[in-house]
Write a protein that holds these residues in place. Structure first.
Motif, PDB file in Angstrom:
ATOM      1  N   THR A 126      60.361-101.393  72.588  1.00  0.00           N
ATOM      2  CA  THR A 126      61.424-101.407  71.589  1.00  0.00           C
ATOM      3  C   THR A 126      62.654-102.097  72.171  1.00  0.00           C
ATOM      4  O   THR A 126      63.103-101.787  73.254  1.00  0.00           O
TER       5      THR A 126
ATOM      6  N   VAL B 265      60.612-100.891  60.290  1.00  0.00           N
ATOM      7  CA  VAL B 265      60.373-101.458  61.626  1.00  0.00           C
ATOM      8  C   VAL B 265      60.327-100.339  62.665  1.00  0.00           C
ATOM      9  O   VAL B 265      59.485-100.355  63.578  1.00  0.00           O
TER      10      VAL B 265
ATOM     11  N   GLY C 234      57.166 -99.126  62.942  1.00  0.00           N
ATOM     12  CA  GLY C 234      56.144-100.141  63.251  1.00  0.00           C
ATOM     13  C   GLY C 234      55.283-100.496  62.054  1.00  0.00           C
ATOM     14  O   GLY C 234      54.147-100.950  62.197  1.00  0.00           O
TER      15      GLY C 234
ATOM     16  N   ALA D 235      54.308-102.810  59.647  1.00  0.00           N
ATOM     17  CA  ALA D 235      54.346-104.220  59.241  1.00  0.00           C
ATOM     18  C   ALA D 235      53.956-104.389  57.777  1.00  0.00           C
ATOM     19  O   ALA D 235      54.539-105.211  57.060  1.00  0.00           O
TER      20      ALA D 235
ATOM     21  N   VAL E 230      56.938-103.642  55.742  1.00  0.00           N
ATOM     22  CA  VAL E 230      57.894-104.750  55.779  1.00  0.00           C
ATOM     23  C   VAL E 230      57.415-105.870  54.858  1.00  0.00           C
ATOM     24  O   VAL E 230      58.185-106.420  54.061  1.00  0.00           O
TER      25      VAL E 230
ATOM     26  N   PHE F 264      61.200-107.897  62.310  1.00  0.00           N
ATOM     27  CA  PHE F 264      60.969-106.994  63.442  1.00  0.00           C
ATOM     28  C   PHE F 264      61.980-107.274  64.555  1.00  0.00           C
ATOM     29  O   PHE F 264      62.641-106.355  65.053  1.00  0.00           O
TER      30      PHE F 264
ATOM     31  N   CYS G 217      65.437-106.188  63.747  1.00  0.00           N
ATOM     32  CA  CYS G 217      65.642-104.747  63.827  1.00  0.00           C
ATOM     33  C   CYS G 217      65.341-104.207  65.228  1.00  0.00           C
ATOM     34  O   CYS G 217      65.172-103.000  65.416  1.00  0.00           O
TER      35      CYS G 217
ATOM     36  N   ARG H 111      62.722-104.800  67.469  1.00  0.00           N
ATOM     37  CA  ARG H 111      61.393-104.553  68.026  1.00  0.00           C
ATOM     38  C   ARG H 111      60.583-105.829  68.091  1.00  0.00           C
ATOM     39  O   ARG H 111      60.756-106.720  67.273  1.00  0.00           O
ATOM     40  N   ASP H 112      59.662-105.875  69.039  1.00  0.00           N
ATOM     41  CA  ASP H 112      58.713-106.987  69.034  1.00  0.00           C
ATOM     42  C   ASP H 112      57.786-106.866  67.831  1.00  0.00           C
ATOM     43  O   ASP H 112      57.369-105.756  67.482  1.00  0.00           O
ATOM     44  N   PRO H 113      57.430-107.986  67.222  1.00  0.00           N
ATOM     45  CA  PRO H 113      56.507-107.915  66.079  1.00  0.00           C
ATOM     46  C   PRO H 113      55.105-107.496  66.540  1.00  0.00           C
ATOM     47  O   PRO H 113      54.743-107.737  67.696  1.00  0.00           O
TER      48      PRO H 113
END
Lengths: 397, 397
Positions: A2, A263, A266, A268, A271, A371, A374, A376-378
């Motif tokens: 994160t 996000v 997590g 996706a 999103v 991601f 916000c 975080r890594d996608p």
């Protein structure tokens, strides 16, 4: 992992720029009042000005001009979703024109094969590849593409966040005395966001899916024209897909808490659902299909001899012929499969390119951006070397 | 001065080529039977293959294929006047698309001013100018144009008689190992004919007449996109105008005695009259106008919301909207002056560009070619640095 959300740049909700462009040179300041004199440093380019061209139909709903002088355009609220959409609509012309131009040539596979055209040498102006090999073989397309990007890069094309190189490792260091672009912080300036570049997968899908769909099999020896048409199409597609960054920033600003919550979980899919506007997507598809049908054919050719007989009422004949041709085009455009299509590109293919490639890739860019935005890594499915839902062939509806 | 007619190459009346192109590489021979295996040397490009794309309306009347393999196109009677005309018709799309793309940007005069964008340096890959100055200031357009031509020249673009450089003195010597193009002798290979290059006057008229007519005044900072659109338009126009050489050769072969007699008398007006086909010219103008109207507007945008409501009969709605839009386009196209025009380019302007610039320049090329073909220098009015009848502004009918 994160990311720390505080590293993302905090942006004001709406920015009135002193430039139409996403990047401005050092003589303008996004947060200062517009300068009185036009800013005459050179900028690269942007499709954003497209909406400034007179057009009854693409006028953005939420545009705002502030001219320095009567005729210059220097201010615009470019993160308005209406404005972005009008820009994407104008890009449709550029993309469809480019695909029609490519479709006039055969597939010409030889231009895509490494060593297919031996003896090309090193693309002028390009830097050597990462591994330092100067004389590696390239495909003819890659040779011309690297050379083109090298030329464009020295006038700062790839210093604009709208533009993404296909061969970033081959771009030369600029040695001229143009100043660096001083681009306002429209996008989150997280380095990972700047680096998002979908061109690798776009390039793969263009060659493996789009070219076989739009070009007839075989070779017609039009190799130079073919690769120039490829480069124009790929650049137009790349700009369209990476506009997802601006779309995503705009959507984020309209609902930061909503995206942050998804996000943080997590999610996706969530999103993706939140950024999806199905009605707009349907409009895009219908419009793409009809544009392909309209631009991809000769208007009224079959009626021209009659017009030429000059029986005194040329206008009536031209108008009737145009209407007849348009009806034929529209009927063909709406036929499923499009096999009866007689224009230069099958409209159902253009629609499929939008439905299966352009829109999904744009949304993948948006998800990855959101991601990172916000903190975080996608997820791995949204890495820039793949499509989250892979497409290996077009399946027209 | 009268040239010796015997120096002009004597050409067979009709040549079946083993290549679609005006130039073929060394593995094909214009006078030998077509090779069985496709010839896979790289060639530059040609608009000639355009007619090979599926098209109901532009199919040349006198085409002839001889494929080596099912899918490759390698033989065509390219000096047939019907074939040349179908090629010119396909070039209209390329020209009009390019002008529409340019028209979306403001005039952006700064890109045409020498030193307007200072500090560009030397175009990569270009040779130094004739006077040896390396660091002379260039306009932004010229910088990009010279760099583009340098790149294209190393893959032999300007070894094709179809292609003419705008900055021949800046082309580098090729240092790669591509063989020279072995172009069949379609045109008289008189050196003076090879050197005919109308690009200087075309470039002047493009900047002084065409750009002001199609682009709104002012600056929108889209300088990079502007010059790329300029280069695409100028290259398309140049190819069209220099096709006059092939048109003239074809016309010469249909009536060598007629042209010889007029040239022997130095009668340029007579040559001009003999090569003019007014009916075809009128068709070109009507078609250009309607194409501009068709390609220059959004189809059915105003009707999309209705279509989107999905009341069960989308096809009917799309077709009706397309027909309505086409009628509006055609009505606007036929209105004199075109001031009510709501598309991206005024169709009457496109027609005027054809009527006042493209067709006259093509015919000037033809007259000059025919004089040289018949062994005499062309009259001074047909030198390649001027129009025989000068045009300083467009006057739409």
């Amino acid at each position: 992992m994160t990311r720390n959300p505080s590293t993302a740049t905090s942006l004001p909700r709406s920015i009135m720029l002193t430039s139409l462009l996403f990047f401005t040179a050092q003589c303008s300041d996004a947060y200062a009042p517009p300068p009185v004199a036009p800013c005459h440093r050179h900028r690269w380019s942007s499709s954003l000005s497209s909406a400034a061209a007179p057009s009854a139909t693409t006028k953005p709903a939420a545009e705002s001009y502030a001219a320095s002088g009567d005729e210059n355009i220097t201010t615009r609220d470019i993160l308005s979703l209406d404005y972005i959409r009008s820009t994407l609509i104008r890009q449709e012309e550029t993309i469809i024109f480019a695909l029609i131009e490519r479709a006039q040539f055969r597939r010409n596979d030889i231009v895509y094969k490494v060593g297919g055209v031996p003896g090309l040498g090193v693309p002028p102006g390009s830097s050597t590849d990462a591994d330092g090999q100067e004389e590696e073989e390239l495909s003819f397309l890659d040779f011309m593409f690297i050379g083109t990007e090298a030329l464009h890069s020295i006038v700062r094309r790839y210093e604009s966040p709208e533009e993404h190189a296909f061969f970033p490792s081959r771009l030369p260091k600029r040695s001229n005395s143009l100043s660096e672009l001083d681009y306002p912080n429209l996008l989150s300036n997280d380095n990972a966001i700047n680096k998002l570049n979908w061109n690798k997968i776009l390039y793969d899908k263009y060659l493996s899916v789009i070219v076989p769909a739009i070009a007839d099999k075989g070779d017609d020896e039009q190799h130079g024209s073919t690769v120039l048409a490829d480069i124009a199409a790929l650049q137009a597609l790349s700009k369209r897909i990476h506009f997802g960054k601006f779309v995503a920033e705009s959507k984020y600003r309209s609902n930061p808490e909503g995206f942050q919550k998804l996000v943080d979980k997590g999610d996706a899919d969530g999103v993706m659902a939140l950024l999806t506007n199905e009605e707009v997507e349907k409009q895009v598809l219908t419009r793409a299909r009809l544009k392909a049908s309209t631009y991809g054919r000769e208007p009224l050719m079959s009626s021209l001899p009659k017009v030429e007989r000059g029986d005194g009422d040329q206008s009536t004949a031209v108008i009737a012929a145009a209407a007849a041709a348009a009806v034929v085009a529209a009927v063909e455009a709406m036929q499923t499969g499009g096999s009866a299509m007689k224009g230069k590109v099958d409209p159902s293919i253009i629609e499929s390119i939008y439905r299966q490639l352009i829109i999904p890739m744009t949304k993948d860019v948006e998800v990855a951006y959101l991601f990172l935005r916000c903190g975080r890594d996608p997820p791995a499915d949204f890495a820039s070397d793949r499509m989250s839902v892979d497409v290996t062939y077009l399946s027209p509806l």
